[in-house]
Motif scaffolding. Sequence first.
Motif, short mmCIF file in Angstrom:
data_model
loop_
_atom_site.label_atom_id
_atom_site.label_comp_id
_atom_site.label_asym_id
_atom_site.label_seq_id
_atom_site.Cartn_x
_atom_site.Cartn_y
_atom_site.Cartn_z
N MET A 1 0.85 -1.18 0.00
CA MET A 1 0.00 0.00 0.00
C MET A 1 0.88 1.23 0.00
N SER A 2 0.35 2.35 -0.51
CA SER A 2 1.16 3.56 -0.57
C SER A 2 1.31 4.16 0.81
N SER A 3 2.45 4.84 1.02
CA SER A 3 2.65 5.58 2.26
C SER A 3 2.01 6.93 2.10
N THR A 15 -5.48 12.75 0.77
CA THR A 15 -4.69 11.52 0.74
C THR A 15 -5.15 10.53 1.80
N ASN A 16 -5.79 11.03 2.86
CA ASN A 16 -6.30 10.11 3.88
C ASN A 16 -7.43 9.24 3.35
N LEU A 17 -8.02 9.64 2.20
CA LEU A 17 -9.12 8.89 1.61
C LEU A 17 -8.66 7.97 0.48
N ILE A 18 -7.39 8.03 0.12
CA ILE A 18 -6.86 7.28 -1.02
C ILE A 18 -6.00 6.12 -0.54
N ARG A 19 -6.23 4.95 -1.12
CA ARG A 19 -5.42 3.77 -0.83
C ARG A 19 -4.99 3.14 -2.15
N LEU A 20 -3.70 3.18 -2.42
CA LEU A 20 -3.17 2.60 -3.65
C LEU A 20 -2.37 1.34 -3.33
N ASP A 21 -2.62 0.31 -4.10
CA ASP A 21 -1.93 -0.97 -3.92
C ASP A 21 -0.94 -1.15 -5.07
N LYS A 22 0.34 -0.99 -4.76
CA LYS A 22 1.37 -1.07 -5.80
C LYS A 22 1.59 -2.50 -6.29
N HIS A 23 1.01 -3.48 -5.60
CA HIS A 23 1.14 -4.87 -6.02
C HIS A 23 -0.07 -5.35 -6.83
N GLN A 31 -6.34 3.04 -10.41
CA GLN A 31 -6.79 2.98 -9.02
C GLN A 31 -7.13 4.37 -8.50
N LEU A 32 -6.24 5.32 -8.75
CA LEU A 32 -6.46 6.69 -8.27
C LEU A 32 -7.67 7.31 -8.94
N TYR A 33 -7.78 7.14 -10.24
CA TYR A 33 -8.94 7.69 -10.98
C TYR A 33 -10.24 7.13 -10.43
N LEU A 61 1.54 10.92 -2.33
CA LEU A 61 1.18 9.51 -2.53
C LEU A 61 2.39 8.63 -2.84
N GLY A 62 3.52 9.25 -3.12
CA GLY A 62 4.71 8.47 -3.45
C GLY A 62 4.62 7.80 -4.79
#
Length: 258
Positions: A1-3, A15-23, A31-33, A61-62
């Motif tokens: 998950m993103s930091s 950003t507290n509402l966004i969760r991105l899974d780099k895997h 995912q972001l869209y 979001l890194g």
Amino acid sequence: MSSLRPLKDNVPPITNLIRLDKHSPIPLYAQLYQQLESLILQQELKPGTQLPTEAAFSEALGVSKITIKRSYMELRNRKLITSNRKGGTTVLTPGRLDTHMFKLRGFTDEMRELGMTPSTRILNRSIVNDRGIASMFGLNSNTPLLKLERIRCGDEKPLSHEVAWYNLHHLPELASADLQGSVYHTINQQCRHRLDWCEQTVEAVLSNAVENQAFGFSTPQPCLLIKRRSYSQDGILLEYVEGTFRGDAYAYRVKMKG
């Protein structure tokens, strides 16, 4: 998950509402869209909200600026945000798909008329015995019916949850047909009986658990429940369908003449 890190320059702390899974196999920009789209449509990001600049968002979001740029581009194409020359990005009031009830047509043709690409995810396809539904069709209680449950999408966005029953006594070809695309096209091209007219009712409902998951709702949201009975030219009921359409994306027009 993103930091997740706080944004600078007083930009909204989304950003507290966004969760991105780099895997995940789903690209980061998609995912972001999808998450931003859901936040806008559910008005957790209200019209007029200023979104972070591409540089600030990518840092928080890194992820790369290209990821942010592609996500914003998709949102602009959907007319959910607007950007100015100074790099500011603002949330717009979500529009609804403006469609009509002037003629009998399936979801596939409706999406194409709106300039969107239709797609379908089948949740369940089975041959069933249902006394109540068979009675509606005027069939014996043990007559097999085709039950088809699907999520219907336009431009990959889930728009409706359909549960449909088909009269296999008059449409036996459907039992083995490929129904990933338009069932209406299959009926009209491969079956002896064809669809000619329908009766529809529309009512307001709240989304159920299946629809919440499919539409990305965190809590039940207003939807349109459209119940349709579709008949052949000689009055044989061929289809009964209950379609739940997300209320944040759909508006129906009905033409009446006095």
